[in-house]
Scaffold this motif. Structure first.
Motif, PDB file in Angstrom:
ATOM      1  N   ALA B 117       8.318 -41.555   6.075  1.00 40.59           N
ATOM      2  CA  ALA B 117       9.641 -41.083   5.649  1.00 40.59           C
ATOM      3  C   ALA B 117       9.721 -40.981   4.129  1.00 40.59           C
ATOM      4  O   ALA B 117      10.197 -39.989   3.587  1.00 40.59           O
ATOM      5  N   PHE B 118       9.216 -42.004   3.449  1.00 38.96           N
ATOM      6  CA  PHE B 118       9.276 -41.970   1.986  1.00 38.96           C
ATOM      7  C   PHE B 118       8.333 -40.924   1.416  1.00 38.96           C
ATOM      8  O   PHE B 118       8.580 -40.348   0.362  1.00 38.96           O
ATOM      9  N   GLN B 119       7.212 -40.700   2.129  1.00 38.60           N
ATOM     10  CA  GLN B 119       6.220 -39.791   1.573  1.00 38.60           C
ATOM     11  C   GLN B 119       6.656 -38.332   1.659  1.00 38.60           C
ATOM     12  O   GLN B 119       6.202 -37.496   0.904  1.00 38.60           O
ATOM     13  N   ILE B 120       7.539 -38.054   2.629  1.00 37.19           N
ATOM     14  CA  ILE B 120       7.970 -36.670   2.815  1.00 37.19           C
ATOM     15  C   ILE B 120       8.738 -36.172   1.600  1.00 37.19           C
ATOM     16  O   ILE B 120       8.613 -35.017   1.205  1.00 37.19           O
ATOM     17  N   VAL B 121       9.513 -37.039   1.011  1.00 34.77           N
ATOM     18  CA  VAL B 121      10.321 -36.603  -0.132  1.00 34.77           C
ATOM     19  C   VAL B 121       9.466 -36.634  -1.403  1.00 34.77           C
ATOM     20  O   VAL B 121       8.836 -37.639  -1.692  1.00 34.77           O
ATOM     21  N   PRO B 122       9.405 -35.552  -2.140  1.00 34.33           N
ATOM     22  CA  PRO B 122       8.621 -35.559  -3.376  1.00 34.33           C
ATOM     23  C   PRO B 122       9.144 -36.622  -4.322  1.00 34.33           C
ATOM     24  O   PRO B 122      10.352 -36.809  -4.461  1.00 34.33           O
ATOM     25  N   GLY B 123       8.246 -37.309  -4.985  1.00 37.80           N
ATOM     26  CA  GLY B 123       8.597 -38.449  -5.818  1.00 37.80           C
ATOM     27  C   GLY B 123       9.681 -38.137  -6.837  1.00 37.80           C
ATOM     28  O   GLY B 123      10.625 -38.909  -7.018  1.00 37.80           O
ATOM     29  N   PHE B 124       9.560 -36.999  -7.463  1.00 35.12           N
ATOM     30  CA  PHE B 124      10.520 -36.661  -8.519  1.00 35.12           C
ATOM     31  C   PHE B 124      11.931 -36.475  -7.945  1.00 35.12           C
ATOM     32  O   PHE B 124      12.916 -36.948  -8.506  1.00 35.12           O
ATOM     33  N   LEU B 125      12.013 -35.795  -6.816  1.00 35.68           N
ATOM     34  CA  LEU B 125      13.329 -35.566  -6.201  1.00 35.68           C
ATOM     35  C   LEU B 125      13.959 -36.881  -5.761  1.00 35.68           C
ATOM     36  O   LEU B 125      15.170 -37.077  -5.880  1.00 35.68           O
ATOM     37  N   LEU B 126      13.104 -37.761  -5.252  1.00 38.06           N
ATOM     38  CA  LEU B 126      13.611 -39.061  -4.824  1.00 38.06           C
ATOM     39  C   LEU B 126      14.200 -39.798  -6.014  1.00 38.06           C
ATOM     40  O   LEU B 126      15.296 -40.358  -5.955  1.00 38.06           O
ATOM     41  N   ALA B 127      13.426 -39.774  -7.126  1.00 40.36           N
ATOM     42  CA  ALA B 127      13.898 -40.446  -8.328  1.00 40.36           C
ATOM     43  C   ALA B 127      15.204 -39.796  -8.804  1.00 40.36           C
ATOM     44  O   ALA B 127      16.154 -40.492  -9.187  1.00 40.36           O
ATOM     45  N   LEU B 128      15.230 -38.498  -8.759  1.00 40.78           N
ATOM     46  CA  LEU B 128      16.414 -37.755  -9.183  1.00 40.78           C
ATOM     47  C   LEU B 128      17.643 -38.173  -8.382  1.00 40.78           C
ATOM     48  O   LEU B 128      18.705 -38.499  -8.925  1.00 40.78           O
ATOM     49  N   ALA B 129      17.460 -38.192  -7.056  1.00 39.12           N
ATOM     50  CA  ALA B 129      18.570 -38.548  -6.177  1.00 39.12           C
ATOM     51  C   ALA B 129      19.046 -39.965  -6.474  1.00 39.12           C
ATOM     52  O   ALA B 129      20.244 -40.237  -6.589  1.00 39.12           O
ATOM     53  N   PHE B 130      18.102 -40.859  -6.609  1.00 41.68           N
ATOM     54  CA  PHE B 130      18.422 -42.260  -6.833  1.00 41.68           C
ATOM     55  C   PHE B 130      19.208 -42.447  -8.121  1.00 41.68           C
ATOM     56  O   PHE B 130      20.221 -43.142  -8.178  1.00 41.68           O
ATOM     57  N   VAL B 131      18.710 -41.803  -9.171  1.00 43.53           N
ATOM     58  CA  VAL B 131      19.352 -41.956 -10.477  1.00 43.53           C
ATOM     59  C   VAL B 131      20.747 -41.334 -10.474  1.00 43.53           C
ATOM     60  O   VAL B 131      21.680 -41.875 -11.060  1.00 43.53           O
ATOM     61  N   SER B 132      20.887 -40.223  -9.779  1.00 42.92           N
ATOM     62  CA  SER B 132      22.212 -39.599  -9.730  1.00 42.92           C
ATOM     63  C   SER B 132      23.215 -40.521  -9.066  1.00 42.92           C
ATOM     64  O   SER B 132      24.380 -40.557  -9.448  1.00 42.92           O
ATOM     65  N   VAL B 133      22.757 -41.236  -8.074  1.00 40.59           N
ATOM     66  CA  VAL B 133      23.667 -42.122  -7.348  1.00 40.59           C
ATOM     67  C   VAL B 133      23.895 -43.422  -8.097  1.00 40.59           C
ATOM     68  O   VAL B 133      25.025 -43.880  -8.269  1.00 40.59           O
ATOM     69  N   ALA B 134      22.822 -44.028  -8.577  1.00 38.66           N
ATOM     70  CA  ALA B 134      22.925 -45.370  -9.125  1.00 38.66           C
ATOM     71  C   ALA B 134      23.136 -45.395 -10.633  1.00 38.66           C
ATOM     72  O   ALA B 134      23.339 -46.460 -11.205  1.00 38.66           O
ATOM     73  N   GLY B 135      23.073 -44.257 -11.265  1.00 37.11           N
ATOM     74  CA  GLY B 135      23.297 -44.278 -12.705  1.00 37.11           C
ATOM     75  C   GLY B 135      22.005 -44.410 -13.480  1.00 37.11           C
ATOM     76  O   GLY B 135      21.054 -45.040 -13.033  1.00 37.11           O
ATOM     77  N   PRO B 136      21.953 -43.790 -14.647  1.00 38.03           N
ATOM     78  CA  PRO B 136      20.714 -43.691 -15.416  1.00 38.03           C
ATOM     79  C   PRO B 136      20.457 -44.886 -16.333  1.00 38.03           C
ATOM     80  O   PRO B 136      20.629 -44.778 -17.526  1.00 38.03           O
ATOM     81  N   SER B 137      20.042 -46.002 -15.804  1.00 33.52           N
ATOM     82  CA  SER B 137      19.593 -47.076 -16.681  1.00 33.52           C
ATOM     83  C   SER B 137      18.103 -47.239 -16.463  1.00 33.52           C
ATOM     84  O   SER B 137      17.564 -46.805 -15.451  1.00 33.52           O
ATOM     85  N   LEU B 138      17.421 -47.892 -17.416  1.00 32.07           N
ATOM     86  CA  LEU B 138      15.963 -48.013 -17.306  1.00 32.07           C
ATOM     87  C   LEU B 138      15.557 -48.720 -16.020  1.00 32.07           C
ATOM     88  O   LEU B 138      14.589 -48.344 -15.363  1.00 32.07           O
ATOM     89  N   ALA B 139      16.303 -49.748 -15.646  1.00 30.76           N
ATOM     90  CA  ALA B 139      15.939 -50.494 -14.442  1.00 30.76           C
ATOM     91  C   ALA B 139      16.003 -49.593 -13.215  1.00 30.76           C
ATOM     92  O   ALA B 139      15.119 -49.612 -12.356  1.00 30.76           O
ATOM     93  N   VAL B 140      17.065 -48.800 -13.147  1.00 36.87           N
ATOM     94  CA  VAL B 140      17.208 -47.898 -12.002  1.00 36.87           C
ATOM     95  C   VAL B 140      16.071 -46.890 -11.983  1.00 36.87           C
ATOM     96  O   VAL B 140      15.515 -46.579 -10.928  1.00 36.87           O
ATOM     97  N   ILE B 141      15.725 -46.405 -13.159  1.00 39.08           N
ATOM     98  CA  ILE B 141      14.645 -45.418 -13.222  1.00 39.08           C
ATOM     99  C   ILE B 141      13.334 -46.027 -12.747  1.00 39.08           C
ATOM    100  O   ILE B 141      12.576 -45.415 -11.984  1.00 39.08           O
TER     101      ILE B 141
END
Lengths: 261, 277, 265
Positions: B117-141
């Motif tokens: 499931a995790f591998q299907i989503v391209p790494g960059f898009l996953l990171a993008l989605a996560f950061v958009s939701v959780a906010g752009p701090s270094l820890a989140v990134i």
């Protein structure tokens, strides 16, 4: 009456799956007394190695009993089994793969000393060095790794590890098959000497009847998972009763005597 | 430890990589000492070209901030994110892969479907989605990139463990009476790790680049200077002041090359060569 | 008088390692007679396997070679596969696990004899029958793991002789097999050599096997040729001390046992 150390009754194991359905062990029954060596010979696929692995409980049999000093090994809980493992040890065919490539020889030998609390922590190093010397190796080998010593030395290291927990029975699964011929004789002598000194029993599995005969008191011939013949080593090999036994002996290369064609 | 270092030292790539990384690390760590001053401070005329003025060796950006100071401080964020994400990815991946490989059965199946499931989503898009939701701090990134990158180590670790499980020395450990947990951590894991660690360079490189891309898109941590952010800000001036983007770009390249070379040396140092008979 | 097939003249093979130069073979001179069965005996590190690699031209690139191997029996440099077939100890390394038996056995015939696919398949069936694999037509589509160790070794032999080489080298080909299968393979090799008019060079550590199968024996020890000669002479009247030692430490059914008869204690 010789004390019965190991008694195996009706051991069976079938391997299925991937289109295979083969009885690796079929109703195997035998016993070994204290200080005795039982040799096991047979063609490849006869079940010799499966027997070793089932005995060591590396593989679970489908049926049968394994009694060690009267105790039913199959009924032991995992924790109790681990504690009892000190009484049966094994020497594998290839010593190189039988040791963690990252562990030093000294640590590998001290593992059983530690796990079975053979001696307390301060004495462990000394006992480990003593074990190395008993099998004819020098104590400074303890800092090396298994691939850094020669082939003949490796199997001695394996033997030292097997002896560490003061076992009553050592299973030797084709343990000499990969050794040079000149080294084999010395290993056999070492094994016999240790047996005389410690009263250890051996289950000696091999595919060369001549080698097995050297060290075994009694011998069992296996074929297709069954024991087809048992008896005194000399008797079985000089006049085998089973077809398999006859075939094994007949297959040994005979040296043409000078004068014959 | 010593033989490991010796083997590592015998690999020229490893040594070169280590030197580059050490240089970058020094720069990052010693930044406050060698270049005191706020990277966000406006210190001079804007858009001064590099090598023009001795007090601003690499020039200034469109707001008049010193490029060299920003470059050095920016390395902090990029390197931290890069390595932390790699650590997260490798630790999580190795644990999951080892548990799956050793346990087998339904647990193994279940865990592998999670990996899928995790591998299907391209790494960059996953990171993008996560950061958009959780906010752009270094820890989140760091977490976001790690989440995308752990699947590789997981599969590799599992494959290694499946193979190691069948080796005679694992059987020997059981015969000796070793506790299963000790077998897992002393016999299996250390031997499964080296091939997984060879992924370090790839993961760090990818992490550094993903962080740069996130910053480029404006989703990076707004409070820190990052190379990606610098490249983003220089984007509009590529024709008139290309150095604003090229210089941090070179920083990225050297970090990635350094990690790659170091990774090669690491594999060299960790592999135990058998004796040739 | 049989002719000399191959002349090995002061052959040395050196590997450069971190520990320095290691001699795998040191100034070895040996003649190989056409049509003979030559046993090369030695323990590990004796150089016996290096010799078979040198004869087939399969030495690794980093090996430094001095001296010469000439082939008066051929008149040209033999090509591995076409003129010399080789079988190794581990059929796992000779046989590719992902290719069918038919492909692997037919490949040699196809490539060196220039046969088309159909003819190569027929040749493969013929070869498999010759090495006594049951139901050879069905075996063509099977994979190595579906066969036992002894059968795999036979298939490897079939693949080695596919192109009709006049020399067959068996490098510890029977060492990993049990005695019954070992005897079968030895008989098979003997038959193949007789019927195919081939020269057999077999490398082994088993002096008993060598004595029963070979016409001549060459004894190697730590990269050097200790002695060579007629098999029966070497075995019954060894000239070298090392050979005497090898014979003395050989274990057979007549060797005195180390333990006594099992009796009531």
């Amino acid at each position: 009456m010789p004390d019965e150390l190991l008694r195996v009754e009706g051991l069976s194991k079938r391997f299925t799956g991937r289109g295979r359905n083969v009885a690796a062990l079929d109703d195997v029954t035998f016993s070994i007394s204290g200080g005795e060596t039982l040799g096991v010979v047979g063609p490849s696929g006869s079940g010799k190695s499966t027997l070793a692995r089932v005995l060591l409980r590396l593989v679970e049999p489908d049926a049968g009993r394994i009694l060690i000093d009267g105790e039913d090994w199959r009924a032991l809980s995992p924790k109790t089994l681990r504690r009892r493992r000190g009484s049966i040890q094994m020497v594998f065919q290839d010593p190189l793969s039988a040791f963690n490539p990252r562990t030093t020889i000294g640590k590998a030998i001290m593992d059983p000393l530690r796990i079975h609390a053979v001696v307390d922590r301060d004495a462990r190093n000394a006992v480990m060095e003593e074990l190395l010397q008993r099998v004819g190796l020098s104590a400074d080998m303890s800092s090396r790794r298994i691939h850094e010593v020669s082939g003949g030395q490796r199997q001695r290291v394996a033997l030292a590890r097997a002896l560490a927990s003061r076992p009553r029975l050592v299973v030797l699964d084709e343990a000499l098959s990969a050794l040079d011929v000149s080294v084999r004789g010395r290993m056999l002598e070492l094994l016999v000497r240790l047996q005389a000194e410690e009263g250890i029993s051996y289950l000696f599995i091999g595919h060369d009847p001549a080698v097995v005969r050297m060290i075994s008191h009694r011998v069992a011939v296996m074929d297709h998972g069954r024991i087809v013949e048992t008896g005194d080593a000399d008797a079985v090999f000089s006049d085998p009763g089973s077809e398999t036994g006859k075939a094994l002996i007949a297959a040994i290369p005979t040296w043409r005597r000078s004068g014959s064609a | 430890m010593k033989p490991l270092l010796r083997r590592f030292a015998s690999s020229p790539e490893g040594v070169a990589g280590a030197l580059i990384l050490l240089l970058l690390a020094f720069a990052a760590v010693l930044a406050p000492m060698i270049l005191p001053g706020d990277p966000a401070a406006i210190v001079g005329r804007p858009l001064l070209p590099p090598f023009a003025d001795a007090s601003f060796p690499l020039g200034t950006d469109q707001l008049g901030r010193d490029v060299l100071t920003r470059l050095v401080y920016g390395s902090q964020a990029s390197l931290t994110v890069g390595f932390s994400s790699a650590v997260v990815a490798i630790v999580v991946g190795t644990l999951v892969g080892t548990v799956a490989g050793l346990t087998g059965g339904l647990v193994d199946e279940g865990l592998m479907r999670v990996v899928d499931a995790f591998q299907i989503v391209p790494g960059f898009l996953l990171a993008l989605a996560f950061v958009s939701v959780a906010g752009p701090s270094l820890a989140v990134i760091v977490l976001a990139i790690g989440l995308g990158a752990w699947t590789g180590p997981a599969r590799l670790a599992r494959a290694e463990v499946l193979s190691i499980r069948e080796r005679d020395y694992v059987a020997a450990a059981r015969v000796v009476g070793m506790h299963p947990a000790e077998i897992a951590f002393r016999e299996v894991l250390p031997n499964a790790l080296p091939p997984v660690l060879s992924l370090v360079s790839v993961i760090v490189a990818a992490a550094v680049l993903i962080e740069a891309a996130l910053s480029f898109l404006g989703l990076g941590d707004p409070n820190s200077v990052t190379w990606g952010g610098m490249i983003a800000e220089g984007r509009n001036l590529l024709r008139s002041a290309p150095f604003l983007s090229i210089i941090p770009g070179l920083g990225l390249v050297s970090a990635v090359v350094g990690v790659y070379l170091f990774g090669e040396g690491l594999v060299e140092g960790l592999s135990i060569r058998g004796r040739r008979l | 008088m049989r002719s000399v097939l191959c002349k090995v003249d002061r052959l040395s093979v050196v590997y450069r390692t971190k520990a320095g130069a290691q001699h795998a073979l040191r100034s070895v001179s040996l003649d190989i007679v056409a049509g003979e069965k030559l046993a090369v005996i030695g323990e590990s590190g004796s150089g016996k396997s290096t010799l078979s690699l040198a004869l087939t031209g399969l030495l690794p690139e980093e090996a430094l070679v001095e001296g010469s191997i000439s082939w008066p029996g051929f008149g040209f440099d033999p090509v591995a596969g076409r003129d010399i077939g080789i079988v190794f100890q581990d059929p796992g390394s000779s046989l590719n696990p992902v290719l069918t038996i038919g492909d692997q056995v037919g490949e040699g015939a196809g490539r060196h004899l220039g046969l088309d696919r159909r003819a190569a398949r027929e040749k493969a069936v013929e070869l498999l029958a010759r090495v006594r694999i049951p139901q050879p037509e069905n075996a063509l589509g099977a994979y190595p793991h579906q066969f036992s160790g002894g059968q795999r070794q036979r298939i490897a032999i079939a693949a080695a002789i596919a192109a009709g080489p006049s020399v067959l080298i068996a490098d510890e080909a029977t060492s990993a097999l049990d005695t019954i299968v070992q005897a079968e393979i030895s008989t098979l090799l003997e038959d193949l050599v007789k019927n195919g008019d081939m020269t057999l060079i077999f490398v082994t550590h088993d002096i008993g096997l060598a004595a029963s199968l070979a016409d001549r024996i060459a004894v190697f020890r730590t990269a050097e040729l200790v002695e060579s000669g007629d098999a029966q002479s070497i075995v019954h009247e060894p000239q070298a001390e090392y050979t005497r030692q090898l014979l003395a430490t050989h274990i057979d059914l007549e060797s005195p046992r180390l333990v006594g008869v099992s009796d009531a204690r």
